[in-house]
Design an enzyme around this catalytic site. Structure first.
Site, PDB file in Angstrom:
ATOM      1  N   THR A  11      51.459 -23.278 -21.133  1.00  0.00           N
ATOM      2  CA  THR A  11      52.497 -23.327 -22.180  1.00  0.00           C
ATOM      3  C   THR A  11      52.734 -21.968 -22.844  1.00  0.00           C
ATOM      4  O   THR A  11      53.599 -21.835 -23.689  1.00  0.00           O
ATOM      5  CB  THR A  11      52.094 -24.338 -23.272  1.00  0.00           C
ATOM      6  OG1 THR A  11      50.788 -23.965 -23.755  1.00  0.00           O
ATOM      7  CG2 THR A  11      52.049 -25.754 -22.721  1.00  0.00           C
ATOM      8  N   VAL A  14      53.411 -16.216 -20.490  1.00  0.00           N
ATOM      9  CA  VAL A  14      53.155 -15.867 -19.087  1.00  0.00           C
ATOM     10  C   VAL A  14      52.955 -17.129 -18.247  1.00  0.00           C
ATOM     11  O   VAL A  14      53.454 -17.219 -17.123  1.00  0.00           O
ATOM     12  CB  VAL A  14      51.941 -14.924 -18.966  1.00  0.00           C
ATOM     13  CG1 VAL A  14      51.563 -14.707 -17.505  1.00  0.00           C
ATOM     14  CG2 VAL A  14      52.229 -13.589 -19.637  1.00  0.00           C
ATOM     15  N   CYS A 129      49.969  -5.432 -17.681  1.00  0.00           N
ATOM     16  CA  CYS A 129      51.386  -5.212 -17.357  1.00  0.00           C
ATOM     17  C   CYS A 129      51.735  -3.728 -17.318  1.00  0.00           C
ATOM     18  O   CYS A 129      52.384  -3.253 -16.377  1.00  0.00           O
ATOM     19  CB  CYS A 129      52.287  -5.940 -18.344  1.00  0.00           C
ATOM     20  SG  CYS A 129      51.702  -5.906 -20.021  1.00  0.00           S
ATOM     21  N   GLN A 156      56.573  -0.671 -25.317  1.00  0.00           N
ATOM     22  CA  GLN A 156      56.277  -2.014 -24.850  1.00  0.00           C
ATOM     23  C   GLN A 156      56.982  -3.099 -25.661  1.00  0.00           C
ATOM     24  O   GLN A 156      56.977  -3.100 -26.889  1.00  0.00           O
ATOM     25  CB  GLN A 156      54.767  -2.241 -24.805  1.00  0.00           C
ATOM     26  CG  GLN A 156      54.097  -1.289 -23.832  1.00  0.00           C
ATOM     27  CD  GLN A 156      52.606  -1.477 -23.642  1.00  0.00           C
ATOM     28  OE1 GLN A 156      51.869  -0.509 -23.565  1.00  0.00           O
ATOM     29  NE2 GLN A 156      52.133  -2.715 -23.552  1.00  0.00           N
ATOM     30  N   LYS A 209      42.886   0.560 -20.957  1.00  0.00           N
ATOM     31  CA  LYS A 209      43.150  -0.260 -19.755  1.00  0.00           C
ATOM     32  C   LYS A 209      43.937   0.560 -18.740  1.00  0.00           C
ATOM     33  O   LYS A 209      43.673   0.520 -17.542  1.00  0.00           O
ATOM     34  CB  LYS A 209      43.960  -1.508 -20.123  1.00  0.00           C
ATOM     35  CG  LYS A 209      43.180  -2.591 -20.839  1.00  0.00           C
ATOM     36  CD  LYS A 209      44.104  -3.726 -21.278  1.00  0.00           C
ATOM     37  CE  LYS A 209      43.357  -4.755 -22.118  1.00  0.00           C
ATOM     38  NZ  LYS A 209      44.272  -5.800 -22.647  1.00  0.00           N
ATOM     39  N   ARG A 231      54.380  -0.145 -29.378  1.00  0.00           N
ATOM     40  CA  ARG A 231      55.175  -1.369 -29.443  1.00  0.00           C
ATOM     41  C   ARG A 231      56.535  -1.023 -30.020  1.00  0.00           C
ATOM     42  O   ARG A 231      56.622  -0.345 -31.056  1.00  0.00           O
ATOM     43  CB  ARG A 231      54.483  -2.419 -30.322  1.00  0.00           C
ATOM     44  CG  ARG A 231      55.151  -3.764 -30.279  1.00  0.00           C
ATOM     45  CD  ARG A 231      54.920  -4.476 -28.977  1.00  0.00           C
ATOM     46  NE  ARG A 231      53.529  -4.866 -28.810  1.00  0.00           N
ATOM     47  CZ  ARG A 231      53.004  -5.282 -27.670  1.00  0.00           C
ATOM     48  NH1 ARG A 231      53.750  -5.323 -26.586  1.00  0.00           N
ATOM     49  NH2 ARG A 231      51.752  -5.608 -27.587  1.00  0.00           N
ATOM     50  N   HIS A 238      58.802  -3.507 -20.339  1.00  0.00           N
ATOM     51  CA  HIS A 238      58.118  -2.311 -20.854  1.00  0.00           C
ATOM     52  C   HIS A 238      58.735  -1.078 -20.194  1.00  0.00           C
ATOM     53  O   HIS A 238      59.077  -1.108 -19.000  1.00  0.00           O
ATOM     54  CB  HIS A 238      56.635  -2.354 -20.486  1.00  0.00           C
ATOM     55  CG  HIS A 238      55.823  -3.384 -21.203  1.00  0.00           C
ATOM     56  ND1 HIS A 238      56.262  -4.090 -22.319  1.00  0.00           N
ATOM     57  CD2 HIS A 238      54.572  -3.855 -20.945  1.00  0.00           C
ATOM     58  CE1 HIS A 238      55.314  -4.919 -22.723  1.00  0.00           C
ATOM     59  NE2 HIS A 238      54.272  -4.813 -21.898  1.00  0.00           N
ATOM     60  N   ASN A 311      57.856  -7.064 -18.165  1.00  0.00           N
ATOM     61  CA  ASN A 311      56.417  -7.201 -18.378  1.00  0.00           C
ATOM     62  C   ASN A 311      55.893  -8.619 -18.120  1.00  0.00           C
ATOM     63  O   ASN A 311      54.724  -8.819 -17.830  1.00  0.00           O
ATOM     64  CB  ASN A 311      56.047  -6.781 -19.799  1.00  0.00           C
ATOM     65  CG  ASN A 311      56.821  -7.559 -20.848  1.00  0.00           C
ATOM     66  OD1 ASN A 311      58.046  -7.477 -20.898  1.00  0.00           O
ATOM     67  ND2 ASN A 311      56.128  -8.316 -21.679  1.00  0.00           N
TER      68      ASN A 311
END
Ligand code: 2RA
Length: 333
Positions: A11, A14, A129, A156, A209, A231, A238, A311
């Protein structure tokens, strides 16, 4: 014979995109089960002409036999339940960061390192992503010119933070007084150089990351990466400004040709006609779009690129389903 597939976190932003992508790419599914927490267990989901009742995620369900389990439910859920499912002999494609840097767990972008899937069963990690779109563009260049150093700034979309962040931006765009909830500061009309938590070294987890996932996927821990993850008030896709220094001076036309030929890449680079990738163009598509390709003014071994991708799609759901497709292909070999 169709596949028995489970989607954990069905739900979320993604998870929903994973369901959409399974249908869109006509994956042969015999049985599709959706798992979530008590909050949504029991709700109905329409999928590909079927009505599916969301089941409560439990250790027992993860011990059942599936062909593939797609996870997008956060690291702590993956840590517990993906491990149980792996123990039961299932293949798990996990979108959380939980297993990405674990030794022996493949971290896969199919266009780049699908060889790591050969003969493998168990947990497969879907990269972050912002890493995925960068390595899709840079891998073909790395193979020819050898990457020494990457400096990347990301722009992003709020959908990277989930549905609540999308609603937050919508509200703030309507109401200048609307208070921030998902983010520490207003995002409408603003840019926040803060994605995930800050480490002592001054980098955020999101930025780190991009460093370590890139090294793992390209199988080269000498590659230097300096990332700034920002952001921005964009809903989907992105964007990344990437400046890459190679060991070998790249011929720009050859570099451009490598990108044109690269799987999953769409080159959009015609400045006389103002052709370059934008988030509004890539939203809803699976391409990694590359433009603004140019040599550095001072260092002939350095090239800058502008890379944009959806993304939620290539950055998450589509990459995960492409891993499933590749594993099915490899079974047939
Ligand atoms: C973000 N990459 O954009 C992170 C997680 N999806 O928020």
């Amino acid at each position: 014979m169709g596949l028995k597939i489970g989607v954990v976190g069905a739900t979320g932003a993604v998870g929903r995109k994973m369901l959409e992508t399974l249908a869109e790419r006509k994956i042969q599914v015999d049985s599709l089960r959706c798992f979530a927490s008590e909050r949504t267990a029991g709700q109905l989901i329409d999928w590909n002409g079927r009505q599916i009742t969301i089941e409560l995620l439990t250790p027992e369900t993860m011990k059942e036999s599936f062909d593939y389990l797609l996870f997008s439910a956060g690291g702590s859920v993956s840590e517990k339940f993906a491990a149980i499912a792996q123990e039961a002999g299932n293949i798990i494609i996990d979108n959380s960061s939980q297993w990405r840097m674990t030794e022996g767990i493949p971290l896969v972008v199919p266009e780049v390192n699908s060889h790591t899937l050969k003969g493998y069963r168990g947990i497969v990690a879907n990269p972050n992503c912002s890493t995925i779109q960068m390595v899709v563009a840079l891998a073909p260049l790395h193979r020819v010119f050898g990457i020494k150093r990457i400096v990347v700034a990301t722009y992003q979309a709020v959908s990277g933070s989930g549905h609540k962040a999308i609603v937050e931006l919508e509200n703030q765009l309507q109401d200048p007084e609307a208070l921030p909830q998902v983010y520490p500061k207003r995002i409408a009309g603003n840019c926040l150089p803060h994605i995930d938590v800050f480490n002592e070294n001054g980098f955020t987890k999101e930025e780190l990351k991009m460093v370590y996932e890139t090294q793992k996927i390209l199988e080269d821990d000498t590659i230097e990466v300096n990332a700034t993850a920002v952001r921005v008030p964009v809903f989907y896709s992105h964007s990344e400004s990437i400046t890459v220094t190679f060991h070998e001076e790249p011929d720009l036309e050859k570099l451009r040709e490598l990108l044109v030929q690269a799987p999953g890449v769409m080159v959009m680079d015609d400045l006389s006609n103002l052709v370059y990738p934008t988030p509004l163009f890539t939203a809803g598509k699976d391409d990694t779009c590359v433009g603004r390709i140019r040599k550095d003014l001072f260092d002939p071994k350095t090239v800058s690129l502008w890379v944009v991708a959806d993304n939620l799609r290539k950055g998450a759901a589509t990459n995960a389903v492409q891993i499933l497709e590749k594993m099915e292909e490899l079974k047939a070999v």
